[in-house]
Design a protein around this motif. Structure first.
Motif, mmCIF file in Angstrom:
data_model
loop_
_atom_site.group_PDB
_atom_site.id
_atom_site.type_symbol
_atom_site.label_atom_id
_atom_site.label_comp_id
_atom_site.label_asym_id
_atom_site.label_seq_id
_atom_site.Cartn_x
_atom_site.Cartn_y
_atom_site.Cartn_z
ATOM 1 N N ALA A 180 -14.692 13.983 -7.364
ATOM 2 C CA ALA A 180 -13.865 12.804 -7.119
ATOM 3 C C ALA A 180 -14.523 11.807 -6.162
ATOM 4 C CB ALA A 180 -12.500 13.233 -6.571
ATOM 5 N N MET A 181 -15.603 12.216 -5.478
ATOM 6 C CA MET A 181 -16.277 11.295 -4.557
ATOM 7 C C MET A 181 -16.836 10.071 -5.260
ATOM 8 S SD MET A 181 -18.333 13.943 -2.157
ATOM 9 C CE MET A 181 -19.328 12.811 -1.213
ATOM 10 N N TYR A 182 -17.106 10.207 -6.562
ATOM 11 C CA TYR A 182 -17.672 9.068 -7.295
ATOM 12 C C TYR A 182 -16.761 7.854 -7.237
ATOM 13 C CZ TYR A 182 -21.523 11.751 -9.140
ATOM 14 O OH TYR A 182 -22.656 12.487 -9.239
ATOM 15 N N LYS A 183 -15.454 8.107 -7.147
ATOM 16 C CA LYS A 183 -14.520 6.993 -7.089
ATOM 17 C C LYS A 183 -14.864 6.045 -5.944
ATOM 18 C CE LYS A 183 -11.015 6.669 -9.990
ATOM 19 N NZ LYS A 183 -10.659 5.441 -10.681
ATOM 20 N N PHE A 184 -15.348 6.612 -4.851
ATOM 21 C CA PHE A 184 -15.719 5.794 -3.702
ATOM 22 C C PHE A 184 -17.108 5.194 -3.896
ATOM 23 C CE2 PHE A 184 -12.911 9.105 -2.066
ATOM 24 C CZ PHE A 184 -12.015 8.375 -1.328
ATOM 25 N N PHE A 185 -18.030 6.005 -4.394
ATOM 26 C CA PHE A 185 -19.429 5.587 -4.396
ATOM 27 C C PHE A 185 -19.768 4.644 -5.539
ATOM 28 C CE2 PHE A 185 -21.616 7.585 -0.913
ATOM 29 C CZ PHE A 185 -20.676 8.489 -0.474
ATOM 30 N N ASP A 186 -19.029 4.732 -6.651
ATOM 31 C CA ASP A 186 -19.352 3.869 -7.780
ATOM 32 C C ASP A 186 -19.226 2.398 -7.411
ATOM 33 O OD1 ASP A 186 -20.091 5.857 -9.421
ATOM 34 O OD2 ASP A 186 -18.188 6.028 -10.492
ATOM 35 N N LYS A 187 -18.334 2.107 -6.471
ATOM 36 C CA LYS A 187 -18.103 0.710 -6.117
ATOM 37 C C LYS A 187 -18.972 0.250 -4.954
ATOM 38 C CE LYS A 187 -13.789 1.523 -5.552
ATOM 39 N NZ LYS A 187 -12.400 1.482 -5.117
ATOM 40 N N MET A 188 -19.678 1.178 -4.334
ATOM 41 C CA MET A 188 -20.391 0.840 -3.105
ATOM 42 C C MET A 188 -21.655 0.045 -3.398
ATOM 43 S SD MET A 188 -20.842 3.604 -0.137
ATOM 44 C CE MET A 188 -19.339 4.534 -0.263
ATOM 45 N N LYS A 189 -21.861 -0.974 -2.600
ATOM 46 C CA LYS A 189 -23.058 -1.795 -2.804
ATOM 47 C C LYS A 189 -24.144 -1.358 -1.832
ATOM 48 C CE LYS A 189 -20.685 -5.732 -4.679
ATOM 49 N NZ LYS A 189 -19.405 -6.167 -4.130
ATOM 50 N N ASN A 190 -25.385 -1.689 -2.183
ATOM 51 C CA ASN A 190 -26.516 -1.404 -1.311
ATOM 52 C C ASN A 190 -26.702 0.079 -1.021
ATOM 53 O OD1 ASN A 190 -27.322 -4.075 -1.034
ATOM 54 N ND2 ASN A 190 -25.743 -4.408 0.526
ATOM 55 N N ILE A 191 -26.281 0.900 -1.952
ATOM 56 C CA ILE A 191 -26.508 2.336 -1.801
ATOM 57 C C ILE A 191 -27.275 2.752 -3.057
ATOM 58 C CG2 ILE A 191 -25.410 4.602 -1.818
ATOM 59 C CD1 ILE A 191 -24.905 3.303 0.790
ATOM 60 N N ARG A 192 -28.318 3.506 -2.871
ATOM 61 C CA ARG A 192 -29.035 3.967 -4.049
ATOM 62 C C ARG A 192 -28.485 5.320 -4.477
ATOM 63 N NH1 ARG A 192 -34.605 3.382 -2.730
ATOM 64 N NH2 ARG A 192 -34.681 5.560 -2.105
ATOM 65 N N MET A 193 -28.175 5.439 -5.770
ATOM 66 C CA MET A 193 -27.625 6.694 -6.281
ATOM 67 C C MET A 193 -28.614 7.283 -7.267
ATOM 68 S SD MET A 193 -24.238 7.210 -5.463
ATOM 69 C CE MET A 193 -23.259 7.657 -6.867
ATOM 70 N N GLN A 194 -28.828 8.579 -7.143
ATOM 71 C CA GLN A 194 -29.743 9.240 -8.063
ATOM 72 C C GLN A 194 -29.032 10.449 -8.658
ATOM 73 O OE1 GLN A 194 -33.114 8.361 -8.616
ATOM 74 N NE2 GLN A 194 -33.132 9.966 -10.179
ATOM 75 N N ASP A 195 -28.812 10.425 -9.959
ATOM 76 C CA ASP A 195 -28.185 11.566 -10.616
ATOM 77 C C ASP A 195 -29.164 12.729 -10.702
ATOM 78 O OD1 ASP A 195 -25.916 10.132 -11.061
ATOM 79 O OD2 ASP A 195 -25.682 10.878 -13.109
ATOM 80 N N VAL A 196 -28.640 13.921 -10.574
ATOM 81 C CA VAL A 196 -29.512 15.081 -10.687
ATOM 82 C C VAL A 196 -28.837 16.141 -11.541
ATOM 83 C CG1 VAL A 196 -30.775 14.739 -8.565
ATOM 84 C CG2 VAL A 196 -28.573 15.868 -8.507
ATOM 85 N N PRO A 197 -29.565 16.767 -12.449
ATOM 86 C CA PRO A 197 -28.951 17.832 -13.234
ATOM 87 C C PRO A 197 -28.744 19.051 -12.350
ATOM 88 C CG PRO A 197 -31.253 17.568 -13.849
ATOM 89 C CD PRO A 197 -30.976 16.556 -12.785
ATOM 90 N N VAL A 198 -27.612 19.676 -12.526
ATOM 91 C CA VAL A 198 -27.253 20.760 -11.624
ATOM 92 C C VAL A 198 -26.978 22.031 -12.401
ATOM 93 C CG1 VAL A 198 -25.288 21.545 -10.281
ATOM 94 C CG2 VAL A 198 -26.384 19.400 -9.732
ATOM 95 N N PHE A 199 -27.436 23.130 -11.902
ATOM 96 C CA PHE A 199 -27.081 24.419 -12.503
ATOM 97 C C PHE A 199 -25.971 25.005 -11.663
ATOM 98 C CE2 PHE A 199 -31.820 24.345 -13.323
ATOM 99 C CZ PHE A 199 -31.681 23.790 -14.579
ATOM 100 N N ALA A 200 -24.766 24.729 -12.057
ATOM 101 C CA ALA A 200 -23.673 25.263 -11.266
ATOM 102 C C ALA A 200 -22.475 25.419 -12.171
ATOM 103 C CB ALA A 200 -23.354 24.324 -10.129
ATOM 104 N N TRP A 201 -21.648 26.351 -11.846
ATOM 105 C CA TRP A 201 -20.509 26.658 -12.699
ATOM 106 C C TRP A 201 -19.248 26.748 -11.883
ATOM 107 C CZ3 TRP A 201 -25.094 28.943 -12.199
ATOM 108 C CH2 TRP A 201 -25.961 28.885 -13.294
ATOM 109 N N ALA A 202 -18.162 26.430 -12.533
ATOM 110 C CA ALA A 202 -16.857 26.702 -11.964
ATOM 111 C C ALA A 202 -16.178 27.605 -12.979
ATOM 112 C CB ALA A 202 -16.080 25.417 -11.781
#
Lengths: 292, 507
Positions: free
Chosen positions: B248-270
């Motif tokens: 849910a943190m993306y809700k905040f970060f998607d709108k943020m300016k001047n921040i560099r975002m780098q997606d990373v593939p993750v090996f994780a499970w719920a």
């Protein structure tokens, strides 16, 4: 001289009017409190009358919607109708507060009255026990008890009631001490009335006023602490709607979906204000000192 | 089971493909303090015993490993400058660098490597890493800078286990004088300067770090912030330079300016895990029935606000991944089938069970609520028991105190063996009460085979079998990104961890 007398009469009359006006104003806020309480009591008793949606029903199509004609208070991240959840949430809040207040006051009053009436060693033992409870901050004591008993609605009631016990015991004891030395109590004792009769017939009726006021006010306190414990996740289990729990669930999303937090918060505030105003009004009405 | 602590908030750290951050031809600058937002503190100072993400995040700055991962999840030299594997896959010879010093000034030699691996294998240490190395038959040190491992059986994921950020090399003397409980003396790029519990850990540069010229940073600060809105605010105000973003943190970060975002593939499970060792979930049909009723996409949309994907036991990007996992049993929502299976399993009227989860990580209880609402549709009532983390771990590590639970966990390696074996092999370190001879055989085979395509086949078959028996229902695999201020450069993001030795600030 006569004119002077008239002036004093006038001022007195004016003063009386002012006092009366003030009292009426106070009654009004008390009346408002009563209305608020009545409102929440009705929603708690007949939640189905007010809400069109199942508070537990998740709806994929209406997720995080802002308040609208269809969903008055909007929807949460599961697509549940917040209005219905607030309405149904009044149930658990009032339920817990009610039993907390009842348990705490029954226990506290019994102990306070016995301690105050008998005095001496018995009073000492009871009141020192209460002092031990008093020495913990209220909410921490409640959390401590829940840490031992485990979370749950029933345990929230127990923990709040225990944490509350010393407050009502002190009030009751104080009231008894004030009444105990009265001549009518002395007279009853002299005429051979048993302790039980003295307490039941002569003491209790004369301490009801402060206690009734206090009990009403303690509702507000219980509601607030109940919401606090629910917020900490120590009370009702999801998905049961509860105001405190709803506030907890909204933490991560309140910045962009404020309605998920505003409405349960408003419900808590209104209910607490309701009980406080009502208690205030009641005190003004019942307190003999305020009558002048 | 124990190590599930390493969780989710952090999963992020774990797995990443790289970002070649400084693509531009800029010269790295020395100096400065980088503030890295973390979600948990270390639970133990002993790297061999530590089993939480918070521990890995801190300790792997201070200690280093024999090998490490590069940005594409390949194993590359670190303390070991080269290695050789014998034809039969039984002998591994590592040649160590001769310029590696511990923070206390002592030179690292082959005896240290031998001591470390033996300590991890020793049951008295209680290391969750023991099963990674217990196929080692003997360790020889022909000279100061050569270590030779001889295995009992070929073990395909062996090399990767040395690159696991948790396989940290410690000096023997801090174990002997017991100072390991309080301090960290490693060979890594940073040393602890100040620790303020509940607030931050300040690290300073190790001037004798064996990778020449690194690190660029003077200081690295691990700042503890857990609330999403507080994290967002501190990124906006530049109080924090670097953080992981997920759910849910993306809700905040998607709108943020001047921040560099780098997606990373993750090996994780719920996963929704069932205790297969006792009723009612010792019944495979019942478990599968529940799997068919769970709407994974609904969980992702509601709880992760869309920032996650449905995952298979072997997720995309991991060796052994097969693209047709959507056809596996229990991976489609099919209420009719679920009801039919319930009937076959002997529960025509449904059942009631306790679903335990923890309040420690934000998405757990909400996920449990969606599962509860899904299961209600087939007449199964899940009673959610949200527990504080310590109580939760205590309950789920004892087979008598749980029947079903929900949590997530990351994988520290890119090999499916690392977690499939631990969870689903009957001898696995965190076995969840599940035991199946076919799965055992397949997982044993996967360890022995070295050929990539036959391993692919083995893990594919294991995956089909696991889906059919449904000891656990995989739900989401979160999208994970790193968010950083525009002046942050050179952080190496690899699948299992991040390395800050090449990080520098352009300001």
């Amino acid at each position: 001289m006569a004119s002077e007398g008239n002036t004093t009469d006038d001022t007195r009359r004016k003063n009386n009017k002012k006092i009366l006006l003030r009292r009426i104003l106070r009654q009004k806020s008390g009346l408002l409190g009563a209305l608020l309480i009545l409102l929440f009591l009705t929603t708690a008793a007949f939640p189905g009358l007010f809400s069109n949606y199942d508070p537990l029903e998740m709806n994929k199509k209406h997720r995080l919607e802002a308040p609208s004609a269809q969903f008055w208070f909007g929807t949460d991240e599961f697509g549940r109708d917040i209005f219905s959840r607030v309405i149904f949430g009044s149930r658990i809040s009032l339920f817990i507060s009610f039993f907390t207040v009842v348990l705490a006051n029954i226990g506290g009053i019994i102990m306070g009255v016995l301690g105050g009436y008998f005095g001496g060693m018995r009073d000492n033992v009871i009141m020192r026990m209460m002092d031990v409870l008093f020495s913990f901050p209220f909410i921490l004591l409640a959390i401590l008890i829940i840490a031992i008993t485990g979370p749950g609605v029933f345990n929230v009631i127990i923990s709040l009631a225990v944490a509350y016990l010393p407050y009502s015991a002190r009030i009751a004891r104080g009231a008894v001490l004030a009444v105990k030395e009265s001549q009518y109590v002395e007279a009853a004792k002299a005429s051979g009335a048993s302790d039980l009769r003295v307490i039941g017939k002569y003491i209790m009726p004369n301490i009801t006023a402060p206690i009734v006021v206090y009990v009403t006010m303690s509702f507000a306190f219980a509601l607030l602490s109940e919401a606090g414990l629910q917020f900490l996740g120590l009370g009702a289990r999801p998905p049961i709607p509860s105001w405190g729990l709803m506030l907890n669930e909204t933490r991560g999303i309140i910045e962009f979906a404020p309605w998920t937090g505003i409405f349960p918060g408003l419900a808590i505030a209104l209910a607490v204000i309701g009980f406080n105003l009502f208690g205030d009004g009641l005190r003004d009405l019942l307190d003999p000192k305020m009558k002048q | 089971m124990f190590k599930k602590k390493s969780l989710f908030v952090g999963l992020s750290i774990l797995l990443v493909l790289c970002l070649a951050v400084s693509v531009s031809a800029k010269e790295p600058k020395y100096g400065g303090t980088l503030v890295w937002r973390v979600g948990a503190e270390t639970a133990s100072m002993d790297p061999h015993v530590a089993n939480t993400l918070g521990s890995t995040q801190l300790l792997s700055r201070i200690y280093s490993t024999l090998l490490r991962y590069d940005e594409s999840a390949n194993v590359v030299p670190y303390i070991a400058e080269s290695w050789k594997v014998s034809e039969d896959g039984l002998t591994y010879t590592f040649k160590l660098r001769n310029d590696v010093y511990f923070h206390n000034g002592r030179k690292l030699t082959s005896a240290d490597i031998k001591y470390n691996i033996e300590r991890m294998i020793d049951p008295a240490t209680g290391s969750p890493r023991a099963s990674r190395f217990n196929l080692v038959n003997k360790i020889e040190t022909p000279d100061e800078y050569t270590v030779v491992f001889t295995l009992k059986d070929p073990f395909a994921p062996f090399l990767g286990n040395f690159a696991d950020p948790n396989a940290m090399i410690i000096p023997r003397e801090i174990v002997e004088d017991e100072s390991i409980k309080k301090k960290a003396v490693g060979t890594g790029p940073f040393m602890i300067k100040e620790m303020v519990p509940g607030d931050y850990v300040l690290l300073e540069k190790n001037p004798k770090y064996f990778v020449k010229g690194l690190p660029y940073l003077d200081q690295l600060k691990l700042k503890l912030i857990t609330e999403n809105s507080a994290i967002a605010a501190s990124m906006r105000s530049k109080a924090v330079d670097f953080t992981v973003v997920w759910g849910a943190m993306y809700k905040f970060f998607d709108k943020m300016k001047n921040i560099r975002m780098q997606d990373v593939p993750v090996f994780a499970w719920a996963m929704l895990e069932f205790n297969s060792s006792k009723p009612p979930f010792d019944n495979a049909k019942l478990r599968l029935a529940l799997a068919y009723a769970i709407d994974r996409q609904e969980i992702i949309d509601a709880v992760m606000l869309g920032n996650a994907k449905v995952t298979a036991p072997v997720p995309e990007g991991m060796k052994g991944y097969s693209a047709d996992w959507k056809t596996l049993a229990g991976y489609q929502v099919d209420l009719e089938k679920a009801k039919a299976l319930l009937k076959e399993a002997g529960y025509p009227d449904g059942l009631k069970f306790e679903l335990k989860t923890s309040t420690a990580y934000a998405p757990y209880v909400p996920t449990a609520q969606v599962i509860q609402s899904n299961l209600k549709k087939i007449g199964v009532e899940a009673e959610i028991i949200p527990l504080e983390w310590g109580a939760y771990i205590k309950d789920i590590t004892n087979f008598d105190t749980w029947v079903a639970c929900f949590h997530s966990f990351p994988s520290y390696t890119a090999d499916p063996d690392a977690y499939l074996y631990r969870w689903f092999h009957s001898k696995g370190a965190w076995n969840i009460g599940f035991s199946d001879p076919v799965v055992d055989e397949l997982l044993d085979l996967g360890r022995r085979l070295t050929d990539v395509s036959s391993r692919q086949m083995v893990y594919r078959r294991a995956q089909v079998r696991l889906a059919q028996l449904a000891p656990a229902v995989y739900t989401w695999r979160t999208r994970v990104s790193y968010a950083m201020q525009p002046y942050v450069n050179g952080v190496t993001l690899t699948p299992p961890t991040i390395y800050f030795d090449g990080a520098w600030l352009d300001k």
